[in-house]
Design a protein around this motif. Structure first.
Motif, short mmCIF file in Angstrom:
data_model
loop_
_atom_site.label_atom_id
_atom_site.label_comp_id
_atom_site.label_asym_id
_atom_site.label_seq_id
_atom_site.Cartn_x
_atom_site.Cartn_y
_atom_site.Cartn_z
N GLU A 176 7.23 4.49 -13.03
CA GLU A 176 6.64 3.47 -13.90
C GLU A 176 5.31 2.99 -13.37
N SER A 177 5.34 2.62 -12.11
CA SER A 177 4.10 2.09 -11.54
C SER A 177 3.01 3.14 -11.57
N MET A 178 3.42 4.38 -11.46
CA MET A 178 2.42 5.42 -11.49
C MET A 178 1.76 5.50 -12.86
N ARG A 179 2.57 5.45 -13.86
CA ARG A 179 1.98 5.55 -15.19
C ARG A 179 1.15 4.33 -15.52
N GLU A 180 1.65 3.22 -15.05
CA GLU A 180 0.85 2.00 -15.19
C GLU A 180 -0.50 2.18 -14.55
N ALA A 181 -0.42 2.67 -13.34
CA ALA A 181 -1.65 2.82 -12.57
C ALA A 181 -2.60 3.78 -13.28
N GLU A 182 -2.04 4.79 -13.86
CA GLU A 182 -2.93 5.74 -14.51
C GLU A 182 -3.65 5.07 -15.66
N LYS A 183 -2.89 4.25 -16.35
CA LYS A 183 -3.53 3.57 -17.48
C LYS A 183 -4.63 2.65 -16.98
N LYS A 184 -4.35 2.00 -15.89
CA LYS A 184 -5.35 1.04 -15.40
C LYS A 184 -6.47 1.73 -14.66
N GLY A 185 -6.26 2.98 -14.36
CA GLY A 185 -7.33 3.68 -13.66
C GLY A 185 -7.29 3.49 -12.16
N THR A 186 -6.14 3.19 -11.62
CA THR A 186 -6.09 3.00 -10.18
C THR A 186 -5.36 4.13 -9.47
N LEU A 187 -5.09 5.17 -10.22
CA LEU A 187 -4.33 6.26 -9.63
C LEU A 187 -5.29 7.32 -9.11
N SER B 14 -6.97 15.39 11.40
CA SER B 14 -6.73 16.21 12.58
C SER B 14 -6.26 17.60 12.21
N SER B 15 -5.87 17.78 10.99
CA SER B 15 -5.50 19.13 10.63
C SER B 15 -6.71 19.99 10.37
N GLY B 16 -7.87 19.38 10.49
CA GLY B 16 -9.07 20.17 10.32
C GLY B 16 -9.53 20.24 8.88
N ARG B 17 -9.08 19.33 8.06
CA ARG B 17 -9.45 19.43 6.67
C ARG B 17 -9.99 18.11 6.16
N PRO B 18 -11.03 18.21 5.39
CA PRO B 18 -11.54 16.97 4.80
C PRO B 18 -10.76 16.63 3.54
N LEU B 19 -10.63 15.36 3.33
CA LEU B 19 -9.87 14.91 2.16
C LEU B 19 -10.69 15.06 0.90
N VAL B 20 -10.01 15.37 -0.13
CA VAL B 20 -10.65 15.45 -1.43
C VAL B 20 -9.96 14.45 -2.33
N ALA B 21 -10.74 13.66 -3.01
CA ALA B 21 -10.12 12.62 -3.84
C ALA B 21 -10.67 12.71 -5.25
N SER B 22 -9.84 12.37 -6.17
CA SER B 22 -10.29 12.33 -7.56
C SER B 22 -9.30 11.50 -8.33
N PHE B 23 -9.72 11.14 -9.51
CA PHE B 23 -8.79 10.41 -10.35
C PHE B 23 -7.70 11.36 -10.80
N ALA B 24 -6.53 10.82 -10.89
CA ALA B 24 -5.40 11.69 -11.17
C ALA B 24 -5.09 11.70 -12.64
N LYS B 25 -4.69 12.85 -13.09
CA LYS B 25 -4.26 12.97 -14.47
C LYS B 25 -2.80 13.38 -14.46
N ILE B 26 -2.02 12.57 -15.04
CA ILE B 26 -0.60 12.87 -14.99
C ILE B 26 -0.19 13.51 -16.30
N THR B 27 0.73 14.41 -16.21
CA THR B 27 1.26 14.98 -17.46
C THR B 27 1.99 13.87 -18.20
N PRO B 28 1.82 13.82 -19.45
CA PRO B 28 2.47 12.77 -20.22
C PRO B 28 3.98 12.88 -20.08
#
Lengths: 200, 650
Positions: free
Chosen positions: B476-487, B557-571
């Motif tokens: 629930e909170s995830m879908r909420e977050a997606e709507k609000k744009g915080t995911l 430390s795993s040697g990888r840079p993080l990649v971030a983006s807004f998430a799109k959840i399957t409905p």
């Protein structure tokens, strides 16, 4: 030396060993269905669905089935791998394999590992490489999702083809049945003095 | 001695004769023949078509153990083949057999049906290479190259009598000494080359006999090829003798250190004629070396370091002392601080010396837990004290200064003395990065376990959302977050991280509270990239985070840079139809069938449903294969980038 962390992790690993990862499941299957399906192999302790947040909608469902003992888990895996096992629908079989720690969301932390990090500034010569890595990661995700899409398309095609065949087969058998039932076959046989099997 | 026999169709020529046999001495045995342009020798592996399925692309694999023909030319020429079983042929007996490789086959052994068969010679469909990778000491171990180029490999046998997979190979199988079944001591090319030389040496004409497989232990043994009335060749024994010496040299080589080894390999290659594949040896050397290196490495660093796993010796790319040697601190946590430093610094001193001996670049294995140590070479001779700090750096404040110093270090290459003095200055320098509000600015050198997780403790408890439970609340909170744009979707994590660790990372690196959930590994996720969904408080925060991660690079430390983006959840919601499940009309199905659908069952091979299920299995298998190859390639791509990355991680 077994710190409580390590003990917990070991317990978790043991749980992993007892769990089977089932794939290619219909999204319509529910917990009782799965339980009854796999109770044929032994006692099912827990069924947990792996939610699909990021994948395409038509993706088949996956589930983690925790059995009572490791042997039961092995039995499930080997039987399902050898004979197509169908759950709640035909004829697409499910796929079973041993579970891995990464499949559990609630897994405990791996003991003895500390994560460290650092920021890379743009004037750092490594920045470029880091950028490339990021791009690479994105590229891989894109490749993956494309591959997934292709696979789903193929699955669609296959299922369409199969349902057509099923319908045709069905019609054929129905027709044969009808003939025998109506006595048409018998009459023809008499005409040509051939043997005809009586209906039922 | 050769006889040419013109047979219909494909060209055929006998090779070396082996002896006569049979009751009336009318059977002529051979050691080799040429058929359709290919030369086949005894103990070569061949492909034989499947008589019952003439179009199948899956031929059987057999090893020629006897070749003969009758004096009566009307009786066709025959070969006796000792079979190898493909896993598909013995699938039901493979239960519980671990680690069956993709191209692994099983040698038939024991007594009974299916061990070996006599076939007409013309049934042979071609040659193939079967490499024995058994760790048996009688078996010359193959090099990595051979391993990759072999058509098939085998290390286990399948006993046809008891129908079981056995791990040990008997001394004699089907009357054939097992030495012939094991690998020959060197490749065929080498063999011919060697034999040429030996033949010259021995003053005999060239024989095409395969070089007897050389078991290192059995130096003096005479190889007996069992067969009635067989004349063992003197030449063979002699050649064995000569070969052995060379072989011994070859193996000793492998044990020596790299430079010496390279020299010798060059020498040897010269002596063996140009057929010898120097690479082969190099790879052997490489293998031996890696074992070696890791051993002294450990001793030397007294278990604070572990020499990197695989070092490839490239005589070409001599980036020598490549500075991206990543060391794993095997027992970092347990190490008391003081000792560690002294050990490390002493290790450092030794290190450069050792390095100089090495030719070629030292590539680093990707390690999940890497310590900061780099540039040991350059800094080894220098002030080891200056290394103490970098070594245990963990907090981010320290990272920047260190990082800068490392940057410079990294550029250093071969020479040890190339330290930059500015390094030490910057070490103590001020942190350029905005302090993340952490109490200590610089961890003291004695603090051993630095990890930012120390800060985890002071996480503010959020209203009711402190722990993760997989059920509705998160969704629930995830879908909420997606709507609000915080995911936010974080990618390129180590897939073994847990949700908690992700939250900690976000907190420490970005100083943001969040809730995270790692995406579980499934058959459709990329195995080497971990992903997590993170919910932030507000949209601005999320945006800021994403921007920050995009512009800068947060290196884990795993040697990888993080990649971030807004998430799109399957409905939400499930699809109504599952492709693959056929639903016939109610009228069309009879009660039994409906029951069958409702219950879950395994299909028997005697109905339509089974065929269809098989099609699906094929589809699944195909997809698995594809995914596997794709992820292999992706992993390599990542690795190659990582190596260049020269990660220095505190």
């Amino acid at each position: 030396m077994a710190t409580p962390e390590e003990a917990a992790y070991d317990k978790f690993l043991e749980r992993v060993r007892r769990t089977v990862y089932i794939d290619e499941l219909t999204p319509l299957a529910t917990t009782p269905v799965i339980e009854s399906a796999f109770n044929q192999f032994g006692t099912v302790k827990k069924v947990s669905f792996i939610p699909n947040f990021l994948g395409p909608k038509e993706l088949p469902m996956s589930v983690l089935v925790e059995m009572e003992t490791e042997d039961m888990a092995q039995a499930v895996i080997s039987t399902v791998s050898q004979l197509p096992f169908m759950v709640a629908g035909m004829p697409r079989p499910v796929r079973a394999s041993a579970a891995e720690p990464n499949m559990f969301v609630d897994r405990p932390k791996k003991p003895g590992r500390t994560i460290r990090f650092r920021w890379i500034e743009p004037n750092d010569p490594d920045f470029d490489k880091a950028r490339r890595m990021k791009r690479l990661a994105r590229k891989h995700t894109a490749e993956n999702s494309f591959m997934l899409k292709k696979q789903l398309e193929e699955a669609e095609k296959l299922s369409k083809q199969q349902s057509e065949t099923a319908v045709t087969h069905h019609k054929k058998f129905e027709m044969m049945d009808k003939l025998l039932y109506d006595g048409v076959a018998q009459k023809l046989a008499d005409r040509y003095s051939m043997k005809c099997f009586p209906y039922r | 001695m050769e006889e040419s026999v013109a047979s219909e169709g494909l060209e055929f020529k006998w090779g070396k004769k082996k002896g006569v046999g049979g009751k009336k001495k009318d059977v002529q045995f051979y050691e080799s023949f040429t058929y359709d342009g290919d030369e086949y020798r005894l103990y070569d592996c061949v492909l034989v078509g499947n008589a019952s399925e003439p179009d199948s692309t899956e031929p059987f694999i057999g090893m020629i153990i006897k070749i003969w023909e009758h004096a009566n030319k009307h009786i066709p020429k025959k070969v006796k083949l000792l079979w190898f079983f493909k896993p598909s042929e013995i699938a039901p007996y493979l239960e519980g057999v671990p680690n069956v490789l993709a191209n692994e086959v099983f040698l038939a052994s024991g007594e009974g049906l299916g061990l070996a068969n006599t076939n007409q010679l013309e049934a042979i469909g071609g040659k193939c290479s079967v490499l024995c990778i058994s760790k048996d000491k009688r078996n010359p171990q193959p090099s990595d190259e051979k391993f990759n180029s072999a058509d098939f490999v085998f290390c286990r046998a399948f006993d046809v009598g008891s129908c079981k997979v056995v791990d040990t190979i008997d001394d004699k199988i089907a009357g054939v000494d097992v030495k012939f079944i094991f690998n020959r001591a060197c490749s065929e090319k080498e063999a011919t080359a060697v034999q040429n030389i030996e033949a010259d040496v021995n003053g005999k004409s060239d024989s095409l006999k395969p070089n007897g497989p050389l078991a290192r232990g059995a130096s003096g043994s005479v190889r007996k090829i069992e067969d009635s009335a067989f004349e063992s060749s003197d030449c063979k024994e002699n050649s064995n003798g000569c070969k052995e010496e060379k072989e011994k040299g070859h193996y000793q080589l492998a044990i020596k250190k790299s430079t010496l080894a390279e020299e010798r390999s060059n020498k040897d290659s010269g002596s063996r004629g140009n057929h010898y594949n120097g690479k082969d040896q190099e790879s052997e050397v490489k293998k031996q070396l890696t074992k070696q290196k890791s051993m002294p490495g450990e001793e030397r660093y007294s278990n604070s370091f572990e020499a990197s796993g695989s070092r490839t010796i490239h005589s070409i790319s001599k980036k020598a002392q490549e500075n991206d040697v990543k060391k794993q601190l095997t027992k970092q946590k347990s190490m008391p601080t003081g000792e560690r430093y002294s050990q490390e610094s002493s290790g450092l001193d030794d290190r450069p010396l050792k390095k100089q001996k090495l030719d070629g670049s030292v590539t680093v294995r990707d390690g999940w837990d890497t310590t900061i140590l780099q540039n040991i070479t350059s800094d080894g001779k220098k002030d080891t004290g200056s290394f103490k700090r970098p070594r245990d750096k963990v907090t981010i404040e320290e990272v920047p200064p260190e990082k800068r110093s490392f940057v410079k270090n990294r550029d250093l290459v071969v020479s040890v003395s190339e330290g930059k003095t500015t390094k030490t200055v910057t070490e103590k320098g001020i942190s350029k990065k905005p302090s993340f509000g952490r109490a200590e600015d610089k961890m003291s050198a004695d603090d051993n376990e630095r990890n930012y997780q120390v800060t985890e403790v002071c996480r503010r408890p959020d209203a009711g959302k402190s722990k993760w439970f997989r059920s509705l609340p998160w969704e629930e909170s995830m879908r909420e977050a997606e709507k609000k744009g915080t995911l936010v979707l974080l990618q390129n994590l180590d897939p073994t991280y847990t949700s908690d660790e992700v939250e900690d990372i976000v907190y420490s690196a970005l100083n943001q509270q969040c809730e995270a959930r790692m995406i579980e590994r499934t058959s459709v996720t990329i195995p080497h990239i971990g992903e997590a969904l993170v919910i932030f408080k507000t949209r601005e925060v999320a945006e800021r985070v994403i921007r920050r991660l995009d512009e800068g690079c947060l290196l884990l430390s795993s040697g990888r840079p993080l990649v971030a983006s807004f998430a799109k959840i399957t409905p939400p919601g499930k699809p109504s139809l599952f492709s693959g499940h056929i639903k016939l009309h109610k009228t069309q199905t009879r009660r039994e069938m409906r029951d069958a659908v409702a219950t879950s069952h395994s299909s028997q091979p005697n109905n339509l449903e089974f065929d269809m299920a098989m099609e699906w299995c094929l589809h699944q298998a195909r997809h698995e294969q594809a995914s596997e190859s794709v992820s292999k390639r992706q992993l390599e791509e990542m690795k190659s980038l990582r190596i260049n990355f020269k990660l220095k991680l505190p």
